[in-house]
Structures are given as structure tokens and as C-alpha cells.
Write a protein that holds these residues in place. Structure first.
Motif, PDB file in Angstrom:
ATOM      1  N   THR A  85      41.397  25.710  49.504  1.00 47.61           N
ATOM      2  CA  THR A  85      40.043  25.914  48.989  1.00 47.61           C
ATOM      3  C   THR A  85      40.135  26.160  47.487  1.00 47.61           C
ATOM      4  N   GLY A  86      39.343  25.427  46.727  1.00 53.23           N
ATOM      5  CA  GLY A  86      39.378  25.556  45.277  1.00 53.23           C
ATOM      6  C   GLY A  86      38.170  26.272  44.728  1.00 53.23           C
ATOM      7  N   CYS A  87      38.277  26.738  43.490  1.00 60.86           N
ATOM      8  CA  CYS A  87      37.118  27.312  42.797  1.00 60.86           C
ATOM      9  C   CYS A  87      37.224  27.032  41.301  1.00 60.86           C
ATOM     10  N   PHE A  88      36.097  27.119  40.627  1.00 62.57           N
ATOM     11  CA  PHE A  88      35.936  26.749  39.223  1.00 62.57           C
ATOM     12  C   PHE A  88      35.633  28.026  38.444  1.00 62.57           C
ATOM     13  N   ALA A  89      36.641  28.573  37.786  1.00 62.40           N
ATOM     14  CA  ALA A  89      36.531  29.890  37.154  1.00 62.40           C
ATOM     15  C   ALA A  89      36.229  29.746  35.662  1.00 62.40           C
ATOM     16  N   LEU A  90      34.961  29.562  35.353  1.00 59.60           N
ATOM     17  CA  LEU A  90      34.505  29.399  33.974  1.00 59.60           C
ATOM     18  C   LEU A  90      33.700  30.616  33.501  1.00 59.60           C
ATOM     19  N   THR A  91      32.726  31.047  34.289  1.00 59.27           N
ATOM     20  CA  THR A  91      31.788  32.091  33.866  1.00 59.27           C
ATOM     21  C   THR A  91      32.462  33.445  33.692  1.00 59.27           C
ATOM     22  N   GLU A  92      32.042  34.168  32.648  1.00 59.53           N
ATOM     23  CA  GLU A  92      32.536  35.513  32.368  1.00 59.53           C
ATOM     24  C   GLU A  92      31.338  36.439  32.125  1.00 59.53           C
ATOM     25  N   LEU A 135      47.983  34.660  30.812  1.00 60.35           N
ATOM     26  CA  LEU A 135      46.530  34.694  30.895  1.00 60.35           C
ATOM     27  C   LEU A 135      46.040  36.116  31.157  1.00 60.35           C
ATOM     28  N   ASN A 136      44.997  36.506  30.413  1.00 64.61           N
ATOM     29  CA  ASN A 136      44.358  37.800  30.611  1.00 64.61           C
ATOM     30  C   ASN A 136      42.851  37.648  30.476  1.00 64.61           C
ATOM     31  N   GLY A 137      42.123  38.258  31.412  1.00 63.65           N
ATOM     32  CA  GLY A 137      40.669  38.204  31.342  1.00 63.65           C
ATOM     33  C   GLY A 137      40.041  38.403  32.703  1.00 63.65           C
ATOM     34  N   LYS A 138      38.712  38.263  32.740  1.00 57.79           N
ATOM     35  CA  LYS A 138      37.982  38.416  34.003  1.00 57.79           C
ATOM     36  C   LYS A 138      36.878  37.380  34.084  1.00 57.79           C
ATOM     37  N   LYS A 139      36.768  36.754  35.241  1.00 59.78           N
ATOM     38  CA  LYS A 139      35.705  35.805  35.527  1.00 59.78           C
ATOM     39  C   LYS A 139      34.754  36.416  36.552  1.00 59.78           C
ATOM     40  N   CYS A 140      33.482  36.020  36.486  1.00 59.01           N
ATOM     41  CA  CYS A 140      32.510  36.580  37.423  1.00 59.01           C
ATOM     42  C   CYS A 140      31.606  35.483  37.982  1.00 59.01           C
ATOM     43  N   PHE A 141      30.937  35.806  39.078  1.00 63.61           N
ATOM     44  CA  PHE A 141      30.010  34.885  39.748  1.00 63.61           C
ATOM     45  C   PHE A 141      30.715  33.602  40.201  1.00 63.61           C
ATOM     46  N   ILE A 142      31.947  33.714  40.641  1.00 63.74           N
ATOM     47  CA  ILE A 142      32.732  32.527  40.993  1.00 63.74           C
ATOM     48  C   ILE A 142      32.629  32.262  42.496  1.00 63.74           C
ATOM     49  N   ALA A 196      49.918  34.035  42.429  1.00 64.85           N
ATOM     50  CA  ALA A 196      50.524  34.204  41.107  1.00 64.85           C
ATOM     51  C   ALA A 196      50.453  35.684  40.733  1.00 64.85           C
ATOM     52  N   PRO A 197      51.572  36.300  40.351  1.00 62.36           N
ATOM     53  CA  PRO A 197      51.558  37.726  39.990  1.00 62.36           C
ATOM     54  C   PRO A 197      50.527  38.016  38.907  1.00 62.36           C
ATOM     55  N   GLY A 198      49.697  39.027  39.139  1.00 63.98           N
ATOM     56  CA  GLY A 198      48.672  39.413  38.183  1.00 63.98           C
ATOM     57  C   GLY A 198      47.306  38.835  38.465  1.00 63.98           C
ATOM     58  N   LEU A 199      47.217  37.845  39.367  1.00 67.38           N
ATOM     59  CA  LEU A 199      45.916  37.276  39.726  1.00 67.38           C
ATOM     60  C   LEU A 199      45.376  38.000  40.951  1.00 67.38           C
ATOM     61  N   SER A 200      44.142  38.465  40.870  1.00 69.38           N
ATOM     62  CA  SER A 200      43.500  39.096  42.017  1.00 69.38           C
ATOM     63  C   SER A 200      42.027  38.719  42.034  1.00 69.38           C
ATOM     64  N   THR A 201      41.395  38.938  43.170  1.00 73.81           N
ATOM     65  CA  THR A 201      39.968  38.658  43.303  1.00 73.81           C
ATOM     66  C   THR A 201      39.266  39.871  43.898  1.00 73.81           C
ATOM     67  N   SER A 202      38.002  40.007  43.560  1.00 77.03           N
ATOM     68  CA  SER A 202      37.221  41.132  44.062  1.00 77.03           C
ATOM     69  C   SER A 202      36.771  40.865  45.487  1.00 77.03           C
ATOM     70  N   VAL A 230      31.153  34.991  47.012  1.00 77.20           N
ATOM     71  CA  VAL A 230      31.159  34.870  45.551  1.00 77.20           C
ATOM     72  C   VAL A 230      31.743  36.165  44.996  1.00 77.20           C
ATOM     73  N   GLY A 231      32.610  36.053  44.003  1.00 74.48           N
ATOM     74  CA  GLY A 231      33.210  37.270  43.472  1.00 74.48           C
ATOM     75  C   GLY A 231      33.835  37.067  42.107  1.00 74.48           C
ATOM     76  N   GLU A 232      34.690  38.014  41.741  1.00 77.67           N
ATOM     77  CA  GLU A 232      35.344  38.003  40.436  1.00 77.67           C
ATOM     78  C   GLU A 232      36.792  37.546  40.559  1.00 77.67           C
ATOM     79  N   VAL A 233      37.294  36.990  39.467  1.00 79.87           N
ATOM     80  CA  VAL A 233      38.706  36.629  39.351  1.00 79.87           C
ATOM     81  C   VAL A 233      39.278  37.459  38.210  1.00 79.87           C
TER      82      VAL A 233
END
Length: 385
Positions: free
Chosen positions: A119-126, A149-156, A190-196, A209-212
């Protein structure tokens, strides 16, 4: 462009049988439990729904824009959450690879996306990069042969269940606007990647729908979509251009269903000793809705055919998304009005669709953003004669 009418009609009939026979009966259950049964998801895989727009050489159906629009109109005549489960794979989550991916990247990921194994997702929105998608704060810093990579995506959409993330990050902090943004393919684990946890939402229950969250996520340079830094925003815009036509088609389907439900209710519900469908003001609500459905469908299919002919439909895609999403909202509002008090109660089809379709006017460009885009292109000479 319908390549083989007989074969395509058979595909549409198969899709119609699935959504009406398997999805429609459990709409209320999915809305209540916020979960699509795995048996239904497995049937989606078996029917090839995850790969409709992925090229045939990678295991998909390779549908044209017009064919995909017609399928989307069909699948969205039941609760939109069902299409959301497979729609990312055959749409926004795979299109970046389709349009700009390297051969090795396509061979690695597209067959698995098409089969639904991944399952894929498109992590653009922040949080600070929604309508202004160029305001990316997520960073990707080169470290030898890798990027961190460092940051947070939302509404994904599908983030809580995704296996593959197309992550957009700024590789050049000095560049302005869309320049310096790069797209990366990052796998879950991948170490350091998590989702809400999935958000609680107004509607579309069953579509997580959640955060990356990215905390020092190290990926190789080979994870860059297309292998070239700084092309990520251009890739995103190519992807969204097609997906806006898809989304417009997904706005037509619920409106078709709601007109059907309004007619059924107007025939059966009686007031003053006669069906409410005999009253002209109720007829007006139904007639206006059906007229707008036909107008939206005509615009979507005309634009899809233009895209299949190789014409630049950037402005028309915005028009489709704007008109169809606003139309769907108006039809949903009229449906609640026709159903009266019962249309405001949980469990009613009008109430459920009213909540579900509200999102259409927000994602993949708000109505206001599309108005701005259309105005700019019209002022620049985009008037068809």
C-alpha cells in the motif's frame, strides 16, 4: 479514449457488481466500525482494482484517462472510503513513479502496488505546507552516498497502513519555491520513520489518514524518484494534474447515487396524502441535482479525452475538480433536504454521504486555490473559442 469497448464494458460490469454487491451492503458497518473488512480488501486485489492506471507491463490495467474516469464514477457510487483503500495505489501513490520513476524503481515497486501487496501513500502536505505546497520544511541532507530526512507530514491518506511512502523534502535550503524539492521513496521499517494513529474525522470512516514522522531517516541516493535532485515538486504537479481529473470523477459518483436515493425516497415518503415527489419544490431539488451531475460528468469526460489526445489540460483539470466537488456538495445538501429530519440522523445515507463528500472541496487543491489557478490561466489567454 476507450480502446476496446466490449472489453471495457465487461470490466465496468465487474466493478459495478462488486461495489453494489459487496460494498454497498456494508456501508453503514464500515462507517460505524471505521474499518473495511480484510475479505473485501482481498477481493479488491483479486479484481485488480489496485492497479487500474498502472501500465500493463508492470501488472496493471493501463487504463486511459477516460477509462479511469468512468471506473471512478462507478466505484464512487458507494461510500468513498472503499475507493480510498485502493485509490492511492492506482492513483496518487503510484503516479510519481509512472511519470518520473527510473526503470529499476518502476520494476521494483509498480508490480507490488498494482497487485495490492504493497500500500502506497503520497507524503507531500505538512502543517505549514498545504495550499502552499512549496513551503516544505521537511529536509533531506546529503551525507556521503545517502540522505538524512527530518520533518513531519500531515493529512496523509493511508499513512497508518502504508508500506511505501513517496516523501517530498527540501534538498536545497537556499532554493526558492518549488526548486530544491526532491521526492524520495521510503519503505516502512526504515529506522526513524513512524506514523501516527489514524485521525478521527468528520467522514470517510474506514479510510485511515494520519501523520508521517521522519527523524533522521537515512535513505540511499537511489531512493530519489527519477534519480535527480530538485525535480520533486515538478513530479508532484505532474501527478496532481492527472489526479484532479480522477478526483472530479470521484465527485460525480456520489452525486449519481444521491440522486437515486432522493428519487427513491420522494416516491415512498408521503405527506398530505401523497408522495413528496409530487410536490414541485421537491422535484426542483432533484432536477437541479440531476442536471448538475450531467454537466459535471460531461466536463470530466471531455477533459479526460483531451488529456488522452496529448493536450495540456492543466486549467481544465482545475475546472473539473472545482466544479465537480462543489456540485457534489450541493447535491449532498439537497439530499439531506429531501430526506428531511431523517436526513440529519446517523445511519441515513444522505447524512453519511454529506459528511463523506465534504472533503472533496479541500484536498488536492481547495476550491479557492483552483479558482486562483483558473483565473491566472484565463487571464493569460486560456479562453477556448
Amino acid at each position: 479514449m476507450i480502446r476496446n469497448p466490449a472489453q471495457f464494458q465487461a470490466l465496468l460490469a465487474e466493478v459495478r457488481q462488486f461495489v453494489r454487491g459487496k460494498c454497498l451492503p456494508i456501508e453503514e458497518q464500515v462507517d460505524r466500525e471505521d474499518l473495511i473488512p480484510e475479505a473485501v480488501v482481498q477481493r479488491m486485489r483479486e479484481l485488480g482494482l489496485f492497479g487500474h492506471s498502472i501500465p500493463a507491463e508492470y501488472g496493471g490495467a493501463g487504463l486511459t484517462t477516460e477509462e479511469l474516469a468512468l471506473v471512478n464514477i462507478e466505484v464512487s457510487q458507494v461510500a468513498t472510503t472503499f475507493r480510498a483503500r485502493f485509490g492511492g495505489n492506482t492513483g496518487i501513490a503510484s503516479e510519481s513513479l509512472v511519470v518520473d520513476g527510473l526503470p529499476a524503481q518502476k520494476e521494483n515497486y509498480l508490480p507490488r502496488l498494482a497487485s495490492g501487496a504493497v500500500t502506497g501513500c503520497f507524503a507531500l502536505t505538512e502543517p505549514e505546507a498545504g495550499s502552499d505546497a512549496t513551503a516544505q520544511k521537511t529536509t533531506a541532507v546529503r551525507d556521503g552516498a545517502a540522505y538524512v530526512l527530518n520533518g513531519k507530514k500531515c493529512f496523509i491518506t493511508n499513512a497508518p497502513i502504508a508500506d511505501l511512502f513517496t516523501v517530498f523534502a527540501r534538498t536545497d535550503p537556499q532554493a526558492k519555491g518549488g526548486s530544491g524539492i526532491t521526492a524520495f521513496l521510503v519503505e516502512r521499517g526504515a529506522p526513524g520513520l513512524s506514523t501516527s494513529a489514524p485521525y478521527r474525522k468528520m467522514g470517510q470512516a474506514g479510510s485511515p489518514v494520519g501523520e508521517v514522522i521522519l527523524e533522521n531517516v537515512r535513505v540511499p541516493a537511489s531512493a530519489i524518484v527519477g534519480g535527480v535532485e530538485g525535480q520533486g515538486f515538478r513530479t508532484a504537479m505532474k501527478t496532481l494534474n492527472k489526479q484532479r481529473i480522477n478526483l472530479a470523477a470521484l465527485c460525480v459518483g456520489p452525486a449519481v447515487r444521491l440522486v437515486e436515493e432522493m428519487v427513491k425516497h420522494a416516491r415512498n415518503r408521503k405527506q398530505f396524502g401523497q408522495p413528496i415527489g409530487d410536490f414541485q419544490l421537491v422535484q426542483q431539488l432533484i432536477a437541479e441535482s440531476n442536471t448538475e451531475v450531467h454537466a459535471a460528468r460531461a466536463l470530466v469526460l471531455e477533459t479526460a479525452r483531451k488529456r488522452d489526445d496529448g493536450i495540456d489540460v492543466t486549467m481544465e483539470a482545475s475546472m473539473c475538480k472545482l466544479f465537480a466537488s462543489e456540485m457534489c456538495g450541493r447535491v449532498a445538501d439537497r439530499a439531506v433536504q429531501v430526506f428531511g429530519g431523517s436526513g440529519y440522523l446517523a445511519g441515513n445515507v444522505a447524512e453519511r454521504f454529506y459528511r463523506d463528500v465534504r472533503l472533496f472541496r479541500l484536498y488536492e487543491g481547495t476550491s479557492q486555490i483552483h479558482l486562483v489557478n483558473i483565473a491566472k490561466r484565463t487571464m493569460a489567454g486560456g479562453v477556448e473559442r
